[in-house]
Scaffold this active site. Sequence first.
Site, PDB file in Angstrom:
ATOM      1  N   TYR A  89      -3.740   4.746   6.086  1.00 18.00           N
ATOM      2  CA  TYR A  89      -3.028   3.495   6.388  1.00 18.00           C
ATOM      3  C   TYR A  89      -1.692   3.483   5.639  1.00 18.00           C
ATOM      4  O   TYR A  89      -0.642   3.203   6.225  1.00 18.00           O
ATOM      5  CB  TYR A  89      -3.884   2.294   5.966  1.00 18.00           C
ATOM      6  N   GLU A 125       0.836  -1.215   0.000  1.00 22.29           N
ATOM      7  CA  GLU A 125       0.000   0.000   0.000  1.00 22.29           C
ATOM      8  C   GLU A 125       0.867   1.260   0.000  1.00 22.29           C
ATOM      9  O   GLU A 125       0.398   2.344  -0.336  1.00 22.29           O
ATOM     10  CB  GLU A 125      -0.931   0.015   1.213  1.00 22.29           C
TER      11      GLU A 125
HETATM   12  P1  NDP Z   1      -4.850  -8.284  11.065  1.00 19.80           P
HETATM   13  O1  NDP Z   1      -5.700  -7.079  10.973  1.00 19.80           O
HETATM   14  O2  NDP Z   1      -5.455  -9.626  10.864  1.00 19.80           O
HETATM   15  O3  NDP Z   1      -4.133  -8.298  12.507  1.00 19.80           O
HETATM   16  C1  NDP Z   1      -3.687  -7.119  13.116  1.00 19.80           C
HETATM   17  C2  NDP Z   1      -3.291  -7.418  14.542  1.00 19.80           C
HETATM   18  O4  NDP Z   1      -2.898  -6.193  15.188  1.00 19.80           O
HETATM   19  C3  NDP Z   1      -4.430  -7.993  15.404  1.00 19.80           C
HETATM   20  O5  NDP Z   1      -3.907  -8.974  16.255  1.00 19.80           O
HETATM   21  C4  NDP Z   1      -4.872  -6.778  16.213  1.00 19.80           C
HETATM   22  O6  NDP Z   1      -5.496  -7.092  17.431  1.00 19.80           O
HETATM   23  C5  NDP Z   1      -3.523  -6.126  16.463  1.00 19.80           C
HETATM   24  N1  NDP Z   1      -3.629  -4.737  16.919  1.00 19.80           N
HETATM   25  C6  NDP Z   1      -4.327  -3.729  16.340  1.00 19.80           C
HETATM   26  N2  NDP Z   1      -4.171  -2.595  17.050  1.00 19.80           N
HETATM   27  C7  NDP Z   1      -3.361  -2.886  18.095  1.00 19.80           C
HETATM   28  C8  NDP Z   1      -2.830  -2.144  19.181  1.00 19.80           C
HETATM   29  N3  NDP Z   1      -3.117  -0.845  19.342  1.00 19.80           N
HETATM   30  N4  NDP Z   1      -2.030  -2.768  20.086  1.00 19.80           N
HETATM   31  C9  NDP Z   1      -1.744  -4.078  19.946  1.00 19.80           C
HETATM   32  N5  NDP Z   1      -2.217  -4.847  18.940  1.00 19.80           N
HETATM   33  C10 NDP Z   1      -3.015  -4.251  18.019  1.00 19.80           C
HETATM   34  O7  NDP Z   1      -3.630  -8.074  10.053  1.00 19.80           O
HETATM   35  P2  NDP Z   1      -2.770  -9.164   9.242  1.00 19.80           P
HETATM   36  O8  NDP Z   1      -2.470 -10.302  10.125  1.00 19.80           O
HETATM   37  O9  NDP Z   1      -3.394  -9.379   7.927  1.00 19.80           O
HETATM   38  O10 NDP Z   1      -1.439  -8.339   8.963  1.00 19.80           O
HETATM   39  C11 NDP Z   1      -0.370  -8.317   9.895  1.00 19.80           C
HETATM   40  C12 NDP Z   1       0.449  -7.055   9.670  1.00 19.80           C
HETATM   41  O11 NDP Z   1       0.955  -7.044   8.344  1.00 19.80           O
HETATM   42  C13 NDP Z   1      -0.342  -5.766   9.822  1.00 19.80           C
HETATM   43  O12 NDP Z   1       0.529  -4.805  10.363  1.00 19.80           O
HETATM   44  C14 NDP Z   1      -0.702  -5.387   8.392  1.00 19.80           C
HETATM   45  O13 NDP Z   1      -0.889  -4.000   8.292  1.00 19.80           O
HETATM   46  C15 NDP Z   1       0.535  -5.866   7.663  1.00 19.80           C
HETATM   47  N6  NDP Z   1       0.338  -6.264   6.276  1.00 19.80           N
HETATM   48  C16 NDP Z   1      -0.631  -7.181   5.961  1.00 19.80           C
HETATM   49  C17 NDP Z   1      -0.768  -7.612   4.668  1.00 19.80           C
HETATM   50  C18 NDP Z   1      -1.810  -8.600   4.281  1.00 19.80           C
HETATM   51  O14 NDP Z   1      -2.083  -8.726   3.090  1.00 19.80           O
HETATM   52  N7  NDP Z   1      -2.380  -9.335   5.217  1.00 19.80           N
HETATM   53  C19 NDP Z   1       0.123  -7.104   3.591  1.00 19.80           C
HETATM   54  C20 NDP Z   1       1.139  -6.184   4.067  1.00 19.80           C
HETATM   55  C21 NDP Z   1       1.229  -5.797   5.358  1.00 19.80           C
HETATM   56  P3  NDP Z   1      -7.106  -7.317  17.519  1.00 19.80           P
HETATM   57  O15 NDP Z   1      -7.337  -8.736  17.097  1.00 19.80           O
HETATM   58  O16 NDP Z   1      -7.376  -7.060  18.953  1.00 19.80           O
HETATM   59  O17 NDP Z   1      -7.734  -6.330  16.588  1.00 19.80           O
HETATM   60  P1  GDR Z   2      -6.297  -3.807   0.688  1.00 21.89           P
HETATM   61  O1  GDR Z   2      -7.304  -5.029   0.928  1.00 21.89           O
HETATM   62  O2  GDR Z   2      -6.971  -2.507   0.756  1.00 21.89           O
HETATM   63  O3  GDR Z   2      -5.551  -4.136  -0.563  1.00 21.89           O
HETATM   64  O4  GDR Z   2      -5.355  -3.933   1.967  1.00 21.89           O
HETATM   65  P2  GDR Z   2      -8.877  -5.146   0.806  1.00 21.89           P
HETATM   66  O5  GDR Z   2      -9.145  -6.598   0.711  1.00 21.89           O
HETATM   67  O6  GDR Z   2      -9.577  -4.389   1.875  1.00 21.89           O
HETATM   68  O7  GDR Z   2      -9.202  -4.416  -0.586  1.00 21.89           O
HETATM   69  C1  GDR Z   2      -8.661  -4.886  -1.813  1.00 21.89           C
HETATM   70  C2  GDR Z   2      -9.336  -4.161  -2.973  1.00 21.89           C
HETATM   71  O8  GDR Z   2     -10.684  -4.599  -3.075  1.00 21.89           O
HETATM   72  C3  GDR Z   2     -11.508  -3.464  -3.300  1.00 21.89           C
HETATM   73  N1  GDR Z   2     -12.874  -3.751  -2.860  1.00 21.89           N
HETATM   74  C4  GDR Z   2     -13.247  -4.000  -1.593  1.00 21.89           C
HETATM   75  N2  GDR Z   2     -12.536  -4.079  -0.455  1.00 21.89           N
HETATM   76  C5  GDR Z   2     -13.196  -4.402   0.687  1.00 21.89           C
HETATM   77  N3  GDR Z   2     -12.497  -4.531   1.825  1.00 21.89           N
HETATM   78  N4  GDR Z   2     -14.550  -4.602   0.713  1.00 21.89           N
HETATM   79  C6  GDR Z   2     -15.318  -4.514  -0.417  1.00 21.89           C
HETATM   80  O9  GDR Z   2     -16.522  -4.694  -0.373  1.00 21.89           O
HETATM   81  C7  GDR Z   2     -14.638  -4.212  -1.629  1.00 21.89           C
HETATM   82  N5  GDR Z   2     -15.040  -4.074  -2.910  1.00 21.89           N
HETATM   83  C8  GDR Z   2     -13.974  -3.810  -3.647  1.00 21.89           C
HETATM   84  C9  GDR Z   2     -10.833  -2.362  -2.499  1.00 21.89           C
HETATM   85  O10 GDR Z   2     -11.301  -1.083  -2.911  1.00 21.89           O
HETATM   86  C10 GDR Z   2      -9.387  -2.647  -2.825  1.00 21.89           C
HETATM   87  O11 GDR Z   2      -9.035  -2.060  -4.021  1.00 21.89           O
HETATM   88  C11 GDR Z   2      -4.896  -5.200   2.424  1.00 21.89           C
HETATM   89  C12 GDR Z   2      -4.724  -5.106   3.952  1.00 21.89           C
HETATM   90  O12 GDR Z   2      -4.425  -6.386   4.454  1.00 21.89           O
HETATM   91  C13 GDR Z   2      -3.575  -4.172   4.305  1.00 21.89           C
HETATM   92  O13 GDR Z   2      -3.328  -4.238   5.714  1.00 21.89           O
HETATM   93  C14 GDR Z   2      -2.324  -4.630   3.539  1.00 21.89           C
HETATM   94  O14 GDR Z   2      -1.255  -3.765   3.833  1.00 21.89           O
HETATM   95  C15 GDR Z   2      -2.613  -4.652   2.046  1.00 21.89           C
HETATM   96  O15 GDR Z   2      -3.685  -5.544   1.803  1.00 21.89           O
HETATM   97  C16 GDR Z   2      -1.409  -5.114   1.250  1.00 21.89           C
END
Ligand code: NDP
Ligand code: GDR
Length: 344
Positions: free
Chosen positions: A151, A129
């Site tokens: 974000y 992102e």
């Molecule tokens: P999730 O949203 O599934 O998990 C996020 C975690 O962060 C949860 O355990 C959440 O706790 C915790 N959290 C949120 N706020 C706080 C806080 N203030 N203090 C302590 N813990 C907190 O994310 P993902 O597992 O998908 O992603 C992991 C990391 O990687 C994130 O930082 C995300 O931004 C990053 N990322 C993810 C990608 C993806 O495609 N999945 C791609 C690139 C980066 P709770 O359950 O209580 O909400």
């Molecule tokens: P993203 O994931 O924004 O890429 O971030 P998300 O799945 O939310 O959106 C992907 C794309 O789908 C389009 N979209 C929708 N998205 C959601 N959530 N809900 C809808 O109904 C919908 N319809 C279309 C969005 O506009 C977007 O273009 C995720 C997160 O895991 C981040 O924390 C992480 O860093 C990036 O992937 C890499």
Amino acid sequence: MKKAIITGITGQDGAYLAELLLQKGYKVYGTFRRSSSMNFWRIEELGISNNPNLHLVEYDLNDQTSNIRLLQNIEPDEVYNLAAQSFVGVSFDQPIYTAQTTGIGALHLLEAIRIVNSKIKFYQASTSEMFGKVQEIPQTEKTPFYPRSPYGFSKLFAHWATINYRESYDIFAVSGILFNHESPLRGREFVTRKITDSVAKIHLGKLDKIELGNLDAERDWGFAKEYVEGMYKMLQYKEAETFVLSTNVTNTVRKFVELSFGNIDIQIDWKGKGENEKGYCSKTGKLLVNVNPQFYRPAEVDMLIGDNSRAKTLLNWEPKTSLNDLCSNMVEMDLIRNKNGTSF
Ligand code: NDP
Ligand code: GDR
């Protein structure tokens, strides 16, 4: 026995990473936030919640004394900072909170490492992102950043903080720029899981149609379980660096909808009613996909496609699961959960 802290163990990546590190013989300390209803379904589903080497620690990234105490009490070898407000859509409504948690939160941990023990290795969960508006195709470690959401710019702050602490204080601080990675453990607010869960519900007669936003957004989607292996490999590499993890393939949200419905033998007629009439039907005329502007973002990231060559060459990391298989696996799990009434 090596000790690792994973912030955000209740999230998708935290759960898979904990599973991996336990398999590798680590003592794992996973942090969770205090909540009125506990949120351990992912580690329960993976069957690791009762592992004697897994310790759950109450913690909030925004509380600096809790960051310092965390490191002082546990004395970890490695810290994986996965905690964040990670939902792009919500970051437009809660920009300050997102910046505090997703941006400043990482700085809190880096400062705590500097204060407590600068030998602790640090992994920062950076994101594609940060590339935002397309500057280059495909995106590599050298592509200029242009974030398109609170974000995205908060993560960019954390990314540069990680590099700065690496260069200023010689901390082994790594930034992994990960493209989207999904799994059956993905949160239901993210588009892939929202689609697979809805498709399962439609199949079981529990839902009529899916409400989605931008169907033309393109994402480079991989399988989360493989991406946490990349995180681990980055912290074992001889130097602290920045690495991209991606599949190098991009697909539209529309394609993911198609693949998901394909798993329940339904074909969507994209020429049918059409977006202007706010919906798309199956070949038999049943309205199944509704386009709802509520799910559009004020600024969109139109297209992401990564280049993982650096990780492939230096870390020997490579994704293996195709989007088709990933999608089938997610639909299958959502069918089981929805049948059993255990869908989270
Ligand atoms: P999730 O949203 O599934 O998990 C996020 C975690 O962060 C949860 O355990 C959440 O706790 C915790 N959290 C949120 N706020 C706080 C806080 N203030 N203090 C302590 N813990 C907190 O994310 P993902 O597992 O998908 O992603 C992991 C990391 O990687 C994130 O930082 C995300 O931004 C990053 N990322 C993810 C990608 C993806 O495609 N999945 C791609 C690139 C980066 P709770 O359950 O209580 O909400
Ligand atoms: P993203 O994931 O924004 O890429 O971030 P998300 O799945 O939310 O959106 C992907 C794309 O789908 C389009 N979209 C929708 N998205 C959601 N959530 N809900 C809808 O109904 C919908 N319809 C279309 C969005 O506009 C977007 O273009 C995720 C997160 O895991 C981040 O924390 C992480 O860093 C990036 O992937 C890499």
